[in-house]
Design a protein around this motif. Structure first.
Motif, PDB file in Angstrom:
ATOM      1  N   GLU A   1       0.819  -1.214   0.000  1.00  6.20           N
ATOM      2  CA  GLU A   1       0.000   0.000   0.000  1.00  6.20           C
ATOM      3  C   GLU A   1       0.852   1.263   0.000  1.00  6.20           C
ATOM      4  O   GLU A   1       0.323   2.376  -0.021  1.00  6.20           O
ATOM      5  CB  GLU A   1      -0.930   0.010   1.214  1.00  6.20           C
ATOM      6  N   GLY A   2       2.173   1.089   0.034  1.00  7.73           N
ATOM      7  CA  GLY A   2       3.074   2.233  -0.103  1.00  7.73           C
ATOM      8  C   GLY A   2       3.469   2.918   1.186  1.00  7.73           C
ATOM      9  O   GLY A   2       4.027   4.023   1.157  1.00  7.73           O
ATOM     10  N   PHE A   3       3.221   2.292   2.334  1.00  6.33           N
ATOM     11  CA  PHE A   3       3.569   2.910   3.606  1.00  6.33           C
ATOM     12  C   PHE A   3       4.857   2.314   4.174  1.00  6.33           C
ATOM     13  O   PHE A   3       5.168   1.142   3.946  1.00  6.33           O
ATOM     14  CB  PHE A   3       2.437   2.702   4.626  1.00  6.33           C
ATOM     15  N   ASP A   4       5.587   3.123   4.934  1.00  2.00           N
ATOM     16  CA  ASP A   4       6.753   2.623   5.654  1.00  2.00           C
ATOM     17  C   ASP A   4       6.281   1.643   6.730  1.00  2.00           C
ATOM     18  O   ASP A   4       5.259   1.867   7.392  1.00  2.00           O
ATOM     19  CB  ASP A   4       7.514   3.776   6.305  1.00  2.00           C
ATOM     20  N   PHE A   5       7.064   0.587   6.912  1.00  2.00           N
ATOM     21  CA  PHE A   5       6.618  -0.493   7.797  1.00  2.00           C
ATOM     22  C   PHE A   5       7.798  -1.072   8.550  1.00  2.00           C
ATOM     23  O   PHE A   5       8.871  -1.294   7.976  1.00  2.00           O
ATOM     24  CB  PHE A   5       5.938  -1.588   6.954  1.00  2.00           C
ATOM     25  N   THR A   6       7.599  -1.302   9.845  1.00  3.28           N
ATOM     26  CA  THR A   6       8.609  -1.970  10.651  1.00  3.28           C
ATOM     27  C   THR A   6       7.914  -2.957  11.580  1.00  3.28           C
ATOM     28  O   THR A   6       6.696  -2.889  11.763  1.00  3.28           O
ATOM     29  CB  THR A   6       9.454  -0.960  11.462  1.00  3.28           C
ATOM     30  N   THR A   7       8.683  -3.885  12.154  1.00  3.33           N
ATOM     31  CA  THR A   7       8.056  -4.968  12.926  1.00  3.33           C
ATOM     32  C   THR A   7       8.608  -5.063  14.343  1.00  3.33           C
ATOM     33  O   THR A   7       9.728  -4.635  14.637  1.00  3.33           O
ATOM     34  CB  THR A   7       8.268  -6.333  12.235  1.00  3.33           C
ATOM     35  N   ILE A   8       7.783  -5.653  15.202  1.00  5.11           N
ATOM     36  CA  ILE A   8       8.213  -6.061  16.536  1.00  5.11           C
ATOM     37  C   ILE A   8       7.789  -7.514  16.722  1.00  5.11           C
ATOM     38  O   ILE A   8       7.001  -8.046  15.941  1.00  5.11           O
ATOM     39  CB  ILE A   8       7.590  -5.185  17.647  1.00  5.11           C
TER      40      ILE A   8
ATOM     41  N   PRO B   1       2.278  -3.464  22.833  1.00 11.14           N
ATOM     42  CA  PRO B   1       3.564  -2.843  23.125  1.00 11.14           C
ATOM     43  C   PRO B   1       3.711  -1.431  22.537  1.00 11.14           C
ATOM     44  O   PRO B   1       4.318  -0.563  23.172  1.00 11.14           O
ATOM     45  CB  PRO B   1       4.564  -3.807  22.466  1.00 11.14           C
ATOM     46  N   VAL B   2       3.146  -1.198  21.355  1.00 10.91           N
ATOM     47  CA  VAL B   2       3.305   0.098  20.690  1.00 10.91           C
ATOM     48  C   VAL B   2       2.570   1.202  21.457  1.00 10.91           C
ATOM     49  O   VAL B   2       3.123   2.268  21.726  1.00 10.91           O
ATOM     50  CB  VAL B   2       2.798   0.026  19.230  1.00 10.91           C
TER      51      VAL B   2
ATOM     52  N   LYS C   1      10.918   6.331  20.060  1.00  9.79           N
ATOM     53  CA  LYS C   1      11.925   7.369  20.326  1.00  9.79           C
ATOM     54  C   LYS C   1      12.607   7.817  19.048  1.00  9.79           C
ATOM     55  O   LYS C   1      12.880   9.004  18.842  1.00  9.79           O
ATOM     56  CB  LYS C   1      12.977   6.830  21.320  1.00  9.79           C
ATOM     57  N   ALA C   2      12.897   6.877  18.165  1.00 11.02           N
ATOM     58  CA  ALA C   2      13.601   7.215  16.915  1.00 11.02           C
ATOM     59  C   ALA C   2      12.701   7.976  15.946  1.00 11.02           C
ATOM     60  O   ALA C   2      13.145   8.934  15.300  1.00 11.02           O
ATOM     61  CB  ALA C   2      14.124   5.941  16.258  1.00 11.02           C
ATOM     62  N   PHE C   3      11.433   7.582  15.834  1.00  8.89           N
ATOM     63  CA  PHE C   3      10.527   8.206  14.866  1.00  8.89           C
ATOM     64  C   PHE C   3       9.957   9.524  15.367  1.00  8.89           C
ATOM     65  O   PHE C   3       9.623  10.407  14.577  1.00  8.89           O
ATOM     66  CB  PHE C   3       9.382   7.242  14.535  1.00  8.89           C
ATOM     67  N   LYS C   4       9.821   9.666  16.692  1.00  4.39           N
ATOM     68  CA  LYS C   4       9.294  10.879  17.322  1.00  4.39           C
ATOM     69  C   LYS C   4       7.900  11.257  16.789  1.00  4.39           C
ATOM     70  O   LYS C   4       7.683  12.336  16.231  1.00  4.39           O
ATOM     71  CB  LYS C   4      10.248  12.066  17.119  1.00  4.39           C
ATOM     72  N   PRO C   5       6.923  10.367  16.947  1.00  3.61           N
ATOM     73  CA  PRO C   5       5.582  10.675  16.436  1.00  3.61           C
ATOM     74  C   PRO C   5       4.876  11.738  17.275  1.00  3.61           C
ATOM     75  O   PRO C   5       5.138  11.881  18.468  1.00  3.61           O
ATOM     76  CB  PRO C   5       4.851   9.336  16.558  1.00  3.61           C
ATOM     77  N   ASP C   6       3.977  12.473  16.628  1.00  3.11           N
ATOM     78  CA  ASP C   6       3.119  13.414  17.355  1.00  3.11           C
ATOM     79  C   ASP C   6       1.947  12.678  17.993  1.00  3.11           C
ATOM     80  O   ASP C   6       1.445  13.085  19.042  1.00  3.11           O
ATOM     81  CB  ASP C   6       2.581  14.479  16.394  1.00  3.11           C
ATOM     82  N   VAL C   7       1.492  11.618  17.340  1.00  2.62           N
ATOM     83  CA  VAL C   7       0.346  10.838  17.801  1.00  2.62           C
ATOM     84  C   VAL C   7       0.574   9.374  17.429  1.00  2.62           C
ATOM     85  O   VAL C   7       1.180   9.084  16.386  1.00  2.62           O
ATOM     86  CB  VAL C   7      -0.977  11.344  17.157  1.00  2.62           C
ATOM     87  N   VAL C   8       0.061   8.450  18.250  1.00  2.00           N
ATOM     88  CA  VAL C   8       0.119   7.022  17.967  1.00  2.00           C
ATOM     89  C   VAL C   8      -1.308   6.469  17.986  1.00  2.00           C
ATOM     90  O   VAL C   8      -2.084   6.764  18.901  1.00  2.00           O
ATOM     91  CB  VAL C   8       0.995   6.272  18.991  1.00  2.00           C
ATOM     92  N   ILE C   9      -1.646   5.673  16.964  1.00  2.00           N
ATOM     93  CA  ILE C   9      -2.994   5.115  16.828  1.00  2.00           C
ATOM     94  C   ILE C   9      -2.911   3.596  16.792  1.00  2.00           C
ATOM     95  O   ILE C   9      -2.058   3.023  16.108  1.00  2.00           O
ATOM     96  CB  ILE C   9      -3.676   5.596  15.522  1.00  2.00           C
TER      97      ILE C   9
ATOM     98  N   VAL D   1       7.899  -4.546  23.829  1.00  2.00           N
ATOM     99  CA  VAL D   1       7.766  -3.214  24.434  1.00  2.00           C
ATOM    100  C   VAL D   1       9.093  -2.469  24.326  1.00  2.00           C
ATOM    101  O   VAL D   1       9.131  -1.278  23.965  1.00  2.00           O
ATOM    102  CB  VAL D   1       7.316  -3.313  25.906  1.00  2.00           C
ATOM    103  N   TRP D   2      10.187  -3.159  24.622  1.00  2.00           N
ATOM    104  CA  TRP D   2      11.500  -2.516  24.553  1.00  2.00           C
ATOM    105  C   TRP D   2      11.799  -2.046  23.126  1.00  2.00           C
ATOM    106  O   TRP D   2      12.250  -0.912  22.918  1.00  2.00           O
ATOM    107  CB  TRP D   2      12.579  -3.490  25.032  1.00  2.00           C
ATOM    108  N   LYS D   3      11.517  -2.907  22.127  1.00  2.00           N
ATOM    109  CA  LYS D   3      11.758  -2.490  20.749  1.00  2.00           C
ATOM    110  C   LYS D   3      10.806  -1.374  20.329  1.00  2.00           C
ATOM    111  O   LYS D   3      11.182  -0.456  19.591  1.00  2.00           O
ATOM    112  CB  LYS D   3      11.613  -3.675  19.786  1.00  2.00           C
ATOM    113  N   SER D   4       9.577  -1.424  20.821  1.00  2.00           N
ATOM    114  CA  SER D   4       8.613  -0.372  20.508  1.00  2.00           C
ATOM    115  C   SER D   4       9.082   0.974  21.033  1.00  2.00           C
ATOM    116  O   SER D   4       8.940   2.000  20.359  1.00  2.00           O
ATOM    117  CB  SER D   4       7.238  -0.706  21.114  1.00  2.00           C
ATOM    118  N   ILE D   5       9.625   0.971  22.247  1.00  2.00           N
ATOM    119  CA  ILE D   5      10.146   2.217  22.820  1.00  2.00           C
ATOM    120  C   ILE D   5      11.248   2.779  21.932  1.00  2.00           C
ATOM    121  O   ILE D   5      11.296   3.982  21.661  1.00  2.00           O
ATOM    122  CB  ILE D   5      10.657   1.982  24.256  1.00  2.00           C
ATOM    123  N   ARG D   6      12.138   1.908  21.457  1.00  2.00           N
ATOM    124  CA  ARG D   6      13.219   2.361  20.567  1.00  2.00           C
ATOM    125  C   ARG D   6      12.657   2.934  19.271  1.00  2.00           C
ATOM    126  O   ARG D   6      13.127   3.959  18.767  1.00  2.00           O
ATOM    127  CB  ARG D   6      14.166   1.194  20.278  1.00  2.00           C
ATOM    128  N   ILE D   7      11.629   2.264  18.708  1.00  2.00           N
ATOM    129  CA  ILE D   7      11.013   2.741  17.459  1.00  2.00           C
ATOM    130  C   ILE D   7      10.358   4.097  17.670  1.00  2.00           C
ATOM    131  O   ILE D   7      10.537   5.029  16.868  1.00  2.00           O
ATOM    132  CB  ILE D   7       9.971   1.716  16.956  1.00  2.00           C
TER     133      ILE D   7
END
Length: 372
Positions: free
Chosen positions: A50-57, A106-107, A89-97, A81-87
């Motif tokens: 669908e053309g979106f950036d994607f990462t996994t935990i 975990p996200v 922190k790195a991406f710095k989102p304004d909102v998470v859904i 949870v630990w990997k989610s925190i790293r993701i």
């Protein structure tokens, strides 16, 4: 605007997430969206296409009993949870859904720990286990059914927003004429659309064999039956054995799968469906009356509750899977064919329940959570 969206495991969690993401991208300038899922879930295949950036935990669901597998799962979840925190922190989102599925846990927990605004979108009347837990940590809960509010009674009313469930924009843009032309349907006949889900539903398919025979050659009705890939050959073969010549009778169309479902919905006057939240959202957005056969093995029996929410408003008839038969389907269809006023009233009630702007409502709600 930077946004993380998580939802996975099934299409019922993934496709609403994609629809919400596209709506956010339309409303917000310079929006960056990252999807977080698992390698095992359908999202690993669907989201990148669908053309979106994607990462996994790494995360798995808990079994509903004490087991060593659950111990291992808890260790994996802690790692998730630990990997989610790293993701995060790195991406710095304004909102998470979160739109549902174990991967959201975990996200969304990571977002809460890092004080990032967050929300969940619950599609069903009966909330899933993950969303029940996450509701304690998020800022907003977007519900697809008013009835779901009763399962979040411990939260502030302003935290729970009835939005409806997001649907693809093509569902509303497709026209009846386009659907009839694309699928070879006659404008002079009532169109019955039968869909048991992307993989089909054996109980519905089996019951439809008698329906095909009963209505074969009938000038009042045409049947568009989507069997699912695995069931298609057996359904076609059984029709031949029953002496039903689909090519000559002219009012029965059998397909293994439909890639243009919005066109089929645009042409439908009546539907036989399971009671998944996304399918029902599309039916009601188009105002299509339905005969619903809830999947009996859905978690928490949530499809039964979804179906009854429509039935109580007069938008659908409900038949239990264990009671389903050709005879009961034929009787229900005949009754509606013989009473066009009742069918029209069901269509009106269905339309009243529809929320075609749900995706925009959810997107605006998410955007409103961004800190100044």
């Amino acid at each position: 605007m930077r946004m993380i969206i998580s939802g996975g495991g099934t299409g019922g969690h993934i496709y609403p997430a994609i629809t919400i993401a596209r709506e956010i991208a339309k409303l917000a300038e310079h929006c960056e969206i990252l999807f977080v899922g698992t390698k095992q879930g359908l999202e690993a295949d669907i989201i990148p296409k669908e053309g979106f950036d994607f990462t996994t935990i790494e995360v798995r669901g808990l079994e509903r009993k004490l087991s060593w597998k659950n111990v291992q799962t808890l260790f994996n979840t802690a790692g998730g949870v630990w990997k989610s925190i790293r993701i995060v922190k790195a991406f710095k989102p304004d909102v998470v859904i979160g739109t549902g599925g174990y991967v959201c846990g975990p996200v969304l927990l990571s977002a809460s720990l890092l004080k990032i605004p967050s929300m969940i979108q619950e599609q069903n009347v009966i909330p899933g286990i993950t969303n029940k837990i996450l509701a304690r940590f998020v800022d907003k809960i977007a519900i697809g059914y008013q009835e779901a509010r009763g399962y979040f009674t411990e939260y502030k009313p302003e935290q729970i927003i009835f939005t409806g469930n997001p649907i693809r924009p093509e569902v509303m843009s497709a026209t009846r004429e386009e659907g009839q032309a694309a699928l070879g349907l006659s404008p002079a006949r009532l169109t019955l659309l039968v869909v048991g889900g992307s993989r089909g539903a054996r109980s519905i398919n089996n019951a439809m064999l008698g329906v095909h025979k009963h209505f074969s050659g009938n000038r009042r009705i045409q049947i568009l039956h989507v069997t699912g890939q695995n069931e298609y050959n057996s359904i076609v073969g059984n029709n031949k054995q029953a002496g039903i010549d689909i090519s000559s009778d002219g009012n029965i169309i059998i397909k293994p799968y439909l890639y243009n479902m919005p066109l089929a919905l645009a042409a439908a006057d009546l539907a036989i469906f399971r009671a998944g939240a996304v399918g029902l959202a599309e039916l009601t957005a188009r105002g299509i009356p339905a005969i619903l056969v809830p999947y009996p093995y859905a978690a928490e029996n949530h499809q039964e509750f979804n179906a009854q929410a429509l039935a109580k408003q007069g938008a659908a008839c409900v038949i239990a899977d264990k009671e389903l038969s050709s005879a009961i389907l034929i009787d229900t269809i005949e009754r509606l064919l013989d009473n066009p006023e009742a069918l029209a009233d069901m269509a009106k009630k269905s339309k009243e329940l529809g929320r075609p702007q749900a995706a925009e409502t959810i997107a605006r709600l998410a955007l409103s959570l961004k800190k100044p």
